[in-house]
Scaffold this motif. Structure first.
Motif, PDB file in Angstrom:
ATOM      1  N   ASN A   1      11.728   4.840  -7.927  1.00  0.00           N
ATOM      2  CA  ASN A   1      11.889   6.297  -7.920  1.00  0.00           C
ATOM      3  C   ASN A   1      11.805   6.875  -6.512  1.00  0.00           C
ATOM      4  N   ASN A   2      11.754   6.008  -5.513  1.00  0.00           N
ATOM      5  CA  ASN A   2      11.651   6.459  -4.123  1.00  0.00           C
ATOM      6  C   ASN A   2      12.647   5.693  -3.248  1.00  0.00           C
ATOM      7  N   ASP A   3      13.869   5.514  -3.766  1.00  0.00           N
ATOM      8  CA  ASP A   3      14.925   4.801  -3.026  1.00  0.00           C
ATOM      9  C   ASP A   3      14.476   3.414  -2.605  1.00  0.00           C
ATOM     10  N   TYR A   4      13.685   2.800  -3.442  1.00  0.00           N
ATOM     11  CA  TYR A   4      13.210   1.429  -3.231  1.00  0.00           C
ATOM     12  C   TYR A   4      12.443   1.279  -1.913  1.00  0.00           C
ATOM     13  N   ILE A   5      11.646   2.305  -1.626  1.00  0.00           N
ATOM     14  CA  ILE A   5      10.660   2.248  -0.550  1.00  0.00           C
ATOM     15  C   ILE A   5       9.295   2.440  -1.193  1.00  0.00           C
ATOM     16  N   LEU A   6       8.374   1.501  -0.956  1.00  0.00           N
ATOM     17  CA  LEU A   6       7.042   1.586  -1.558  1.00  0.00           C
ATOM     18  C   LEU A   6       6.179   2.517  -0.715  1.00  0.00           C
ATOM     19  N   SER A   7       6.001   3.728  -1.206  1.00  0.00           N
ATOM     20  CA  SER A   7       5.273   4.767  -0.477  1.00  0.00           C
ATOM     21  C   SER A   7       3.773   4.639  -0.697  1.00  0.00           C
ATOM     22  N   ASP A   8       3.033   5.553  -0.058  1.00  0.00           N
ATOM     23  CA  ASP A   8       1.584   5.603  -0.274  1.00  0.00           C
ATOM     24  C   ASP A   8       1.266   5.785  -1.753  1.00  0.00           C
ATOM     25  N   ASP A   9       2.020   6.667  -2.406  1.00  0.00           N
ATOM     26  CA  ASP A   9       1.773   6.916  -3.833  1.00  0.00           C
ATOM     27  C   ASP A   9       2.071   5.667  -4.659  1.00  0.00           C
ATOM     28  N   GLY A  10       3.161   4.958  -4.299  1.00  0.00           N
ATOM     29  CA  GLY A  10       3.483   3.729  -5.018  1.00  0.00           C
ATOM     30  C   GLY A  10       2.405   2.676  -4.868  1.00  0.00           C
ATOM     31  N   LEU A  11       1.894   2.506  -3.640  1.00  0.00           N
ATOM     32  CA  LEU A  11       0.795   1.564  -3.400  1.00  0.00           C
ATOM     33  C   LEU A  11      -0.431   1.952  -4.212  1.00  0.00           C
ATOM     34  N   SER A  12      -0.714   3.229  -4.239  1.00  0.00           N
ATOM     35  CA  SER A  12      -1.891   3.708  -4.963  1.00  0.00           C
ATOM     36  C   SER A  12      -1.746   3.482  -6.464  1.00  0.00           C
ATOM     37  N   ASP A  13      -0.549   3.773  -7.007  1.00  0.00           N
ATOM     38  CA  ASP A  13      -0.318   3.556  -8.442  1.00  0.00           C
ATOM     39  C   ASP A  13      -0.461   2.076  -8.800  1.00  0.00           C
ATOM     40  N   MET A  14       0.057   1.208  -7.938  1.00  0.00           N
ATOM     41  CA  MET A  14      -0.056  -0.230  -8.176  1.00  0.00           C
ATOM     42  C   MET A  14      -1.516  -0.668  -8.164  1.00  0.00           C
ATOM     43  N   ASN A  15      -2.283  -0.091  -7.235  1.00  0.00           N
ATOM     44  CA  ASN A  15      -3.694  -0.461  -7.135  1.00  0.00           C
ATOM     45  C   ASN A  15      -4.486   0.020  -8.341  1.00  0.00           C
ATOM     46  N   VAL A  16      -4.138   1.205  -8.830  1.00  0.00           N
ATOM     47  CA  VAL A  16      -4.825   1.723 -10.031  1.00  0.00           C
ATOM     48  C   VAL A  16      -4.538   0.818 -11.218  1.00  0.00           C
ATOM     49  N   ARG A  17      -3.283   0.395 -11.357  1.00  0.00           N
ATOM     50  CA  ARG A  17      -2.917  -0.490 -12.467  1.00  0.00           C
ATOM     51  C   ARG A  17      -3.645  -1.837 -12.364  1.00  0.00           C
ATOM     52  N   SER A  18      -3.785  -2.331 -11.140  1.00  0.00           N
ATOM     53  CA  SER A  18      -4.348  -3.669 -10.955  1.00  0.00           C
ATOM     54  C   SER A  18      -5.870  -3.674 -10.876  1.00  0.00           C
ATOM     55  N   PHE A  19      -6.441  -2.658 -10.207  1.00  0.00           N
ATOM     56  CA  PHE A  19      -7.880  -2.697  -9.924  1.00  0.00           C
ATOM     57  C   PHE A  19      -8.647  -1.483 -10.413  1.00  0.00           C
ATOM     58  N   GLY A  20      -7.936  -0.504 -10.954  1.00  0.00           N
ATOM     59  CA  GLY A  20      -8.616   0.648 -11.527  1.00  0.00           C
ATOM     60  C   GLY A  20      -9.015   1.709 -10.532  1.00  0.00           C
ATOM     61  N   ILE A  21      -8.620   1.598  -9.261  1.00  0.00           N
ATOM     62  CA  ILE A  21      -8.959   2.603  -8.261  1.00  0.00           C
ATOM     63  C   ILE A  21      -7.747   2.875  -7.389  1.00  0.00           C
ATOM     64  N   PRO A  22      -7.624   4.098  -6.862  1.00  0.00           N
ATOM     65  CA  PRO A  22      -6.498   4.409  -5.982  1.00  0.00           C
ATOM     66  C   PRO A  22      -6.722   3.858  -4.575  1.00  0.00           C
ATOM     67  N   VAL A  23      -5.675   3.846  -3.780  1.00  0.00           N
ATOM     68  CA  VAL A  23      -5.772   3.471  -2.370  1.00  0.00           C
ATOM     69  C   VAL A  23      -5.952   4.741  -1.542  1.00  0.00           C
ATOM     70  N   MET A  24      -6.959   4.713  -0.699  1.00  0.00           N
ATOM     71  CA  MET A  24      -7.152   5.858   0.187  1.00  0.00           C
ATOM     72  C   MET A  24      -6.006   5.911   1.199  1.00  0.00           C
TER      73      MET A  24
END
Length: 643
Positions: free
Chosen positions: A227-250
């Motif tokens: 949803n971001n032209d196939y660039i992993l943004s800060d929000d994308g990293l954070s969403d992935m971290n929440v899915r994997s570890f239950g916490i966002p990325v600062m």
């Protein structure tokens, strides 16, 4: 808890199933002693060591993440080899032992044990435990050096650990005892290797990610970057971290990660986000930093098992639960998604095909029965119709595999909406109509009748005079066919399956027969014996299907019309087909490319499943008639005797 991308760190979760560690090796390499030392923290004198330990639990303080670990001792006696093989096949990790002072035990690792594991196709992490006895502080042996050849030979070897038995004197007991050093470390390492294996994800010879790992990571990347032209943004990293570890990325941590990638790979960063290349560099850095636990947590949370295939829980098996005479088809919604995936590429040639499946474990159509089952373009690629036809074939034959690959390349929110189960054919016959969009036709016939030529002609291949009927495995041909029947002008997918005839007859199970929508019986119209064999096959197949309770329309095909017919062919074939209640044979010539609308006629027969069913008495009916004719006579005899 530090807030960060699993790279630093939330709670990582490994595989929670119990871990089985099997200890194998040559005689007197201290397999049993190693286990006892690990669970009791000391070494027993020789007389107190049993010949073989029962299953032994590793103390919980040594178990990572409270995952229970079972240590399994094995015998070195040749007569117990079968038991050893059974245990090795069920192992999650293997500890392979040798004695430093016995070169032959080291040689046996490469000459016997490692080849045995390959032969058994056992691909689990291996920890090599080197047993040595040290009586003084000087140790001239370099364990890394002497095990280097076997570590280079076998990538499954995670680490080599030296387990030192050293003498110490107890003043109170005035005795000398042996203790093991590193015993617990062996099994802790084996457990960690089993829970977070490096073998499936990284090639230590080429120092690169393995293809299946790259495919899994590309799918994960797309999920959070599409949803971001196939660039992993800060929000994308954070969403992935929440899915994997239950916490966002600062945000600060995210910037650190992106900066570290940019230093290693300038092209890996774009518009303050990660490209796919940058993401792969980041994962490679994780592995090199020995953070396999973090990588496996991400993979498992996103649905992968240790083979880097989607776990069973990701596949909605309930969506294609069916009876034998039902089939599974793609829904219109799924076909729309597949069309969009196809149109991402201008021309789906062989290289583009690999790109299409780059987020899947591999291309699903490189082998039988898919590889040669459909029409190819001039450059060896697939048209849209051929692409959809192959996917329909995979859905028909293996719906679980079809859904797995659909999930990998289309990322559906609800995979269960991708397929539907057709109505039972029994009900279709009762209603005298079938609206299946995928029709499976079994192709029967004697050897050299022209079955293979028919399938080749169906998928646009040139005629080959070298007749290969009756050779090899059953094969499929699939294509889309225009239809003017009850579904109007909508094209249907026709699957042609060539059935091989064995000496024992047609080795078809009831379930296999249940999957047949229409059967065609091909014969060489210039050969009377071929005709007679074909009509016998109609009788045989119709009888088997009737007894199994799965009847289907049957058509006869008079092939090789370019050779001319045998005398009285038309009269004989017409009379015979009329006698059994099916249509007269359909004349074709594969050599001339004349198929007389055969494929349309097959679809028409499938749409009317109550017609063209051979009127041949089944064995069951013949037995019942015999019984019925016999019972009254018995009753009469019994009555006469009693009176």
């Amino acid at each position: 808890m530090t807030s960060g991308f699993g790279f630093g760190l939330g709670d990582s979760n490994g595989s929670t199933k119990p871990v089985r560690i099997v200890v194998v090796g040559e005689k007197e390499t201290r397999k049993t002693s190693l286990i006892m030392a690990a669970v009791t923290d000391h070494y027993y004198p020789e007389p107190n060591i049993p010949s073989l330990l029962p299953y032994t639990k590793l103390p919980s303080e040594y178990c990572s993440e409270d995952v229970p670990v079972t240590l399994i001792d094995t015998s070195s006696r040749p007569e117990d080899k079968r038991d050893v093989i059974r245990e090795v096949k069920e192992a999650d990790a293997i500890v392979l032992t040798f004695a430093i002072d016995r070169q032959e035990t080291l040689d046996r690792l490469s000459e016997y044990w490692l080849p045995l594991f390959r032969q058994l196709k056992v691909r689990v992490p291996i920890v090599v435990a080197c047993y040595s006895v040290i009586k003084n502080e000087h140790n001239p042996v370099n364990i890394e050096e002497i095990t280097l050849p076997i570590r280079q030979q076998c990538q499954e070897i995670e680490i080599c650990i030296e387990c030192i038995s050293t003498f110490y004197y107890t003043s109170c007991m005035k005795t000398t005892k042996l203790i093991f050093v590193q015993a617990q470390a062996v099994f802790v390492q084996a457990q960690i290797s089993a829970m977070y294996p490096i073998g499936p994800v990284y090639d230590r010879v080429t120092n690169s990610l393995k293809p299946r790992c790259v495919a899994a990571l590309k799918r994960i990347f797309e999920l959070y970057a599409r949803n971001n032209d196939y660039i992993l943004s800060d929000d994308g990293l954070s969403d992935m971290n929440v899915r994997s570890f239950g916490i966002p990325v600062m945000p600060s941590r995210s910037r650190e990660l992106i900066k570290s990638v940019q230093e290693l790979c300038p092209l890996g960063v774009k518009e303050n986000g990660l490209t796919i290349d940058g993401f792969l560099v980041l994962i490679t850095k994780l592995i090199n930093d020995r953070k396999l636990r973090t990588l496996w947590t991400i993979l498992r949370k996103l649905g992968y098992n240790n083979d880097l295939r989607l776990v069973h829980e990701m596949i909605p098996y309930s969506s294609f639960k069916r009876m034998p005479d039902q089939s599974v088809e793609l829904t219109d919604q799924a076909i729309g998604s597949l069309k969009r995936a196809y149109h991402r590429f201008d021309n789906l040639g062989p290289q583009m095909m690999e790109s299409l499946f780059e987020t899947a474990p591999e291309s699903p159509w490189n082998g039988a029965p898919y590889k040669d089952a459909t029409e190819k373009t001039s450059n060896g690629g697939l048209s849209l119709e051929a692409f959809l036809s192959l996917w329909s074939l995979m859905t028909l034959l293996d719906p679980a595999r079809s859904l797995e690959y659909f999930i990998c390349i289309c990322h559906p929110d609800d995979p269960s909406s991708a397929v539907h189960v057709t109505r039972r054919r029994e009900l279709d016959r009762k209603e005298q109509i079938s609206v299946r969009k995928v029709v499976q036709c079994f192709v029967f016939g004697p050897k050299n009748a022209g079955k293979s030529a028919l399938l080749n002609g169906f998928i646009g291949r040139p005629y080959d005079d070298d007749n290969r009927d009756g050779l090899g495995e059953e094969r499929y041909a699939v294509n889309m066919v225009g239809n003017s029947g009850i579904t109007g002008g909508t094209k249907k997918t026709l699957v042609m399956k060539e059935i091989q005839y064995q000496k024992e007859g047609f080795l078809l199970s009831d379930e296999a027969l249940a999957s047949c929508d229409v059967a065609v019986f091909v014969y060489d119209s210039s050969d009377e014996s071929s005709w007679k064999r074909a009509i016998y096959m109609v009788s045989e197949v119709a009888t088997i299907s009737e007894d199994a309770g799965f009847v289907f329309p049957c058509l006869m095909v008079a092939a090789k019309m370019d050779l001319g017919s045998f005398p009285m062919a038309i009269q004989e074939s017409t009379r015979a087909t009329q006698d059994i209640g099916i249509e007269a044979p359909i004349p074709i010539s594969s050599k001339l490319g004349n198929f007389d609308n055969l494929f349309h006629k097959i679809l028409t027969a499938a749409e009317h499943p109550h017609l063209c069913i051979p009127k041949i008495e089944s064995k069951r009916k013949r037995v019942l008639k015999l019984i019925n004719s016999w019972i009254p006579e018995c009753w009469v005899k019994c009555f006469c005797i009693s009176s």
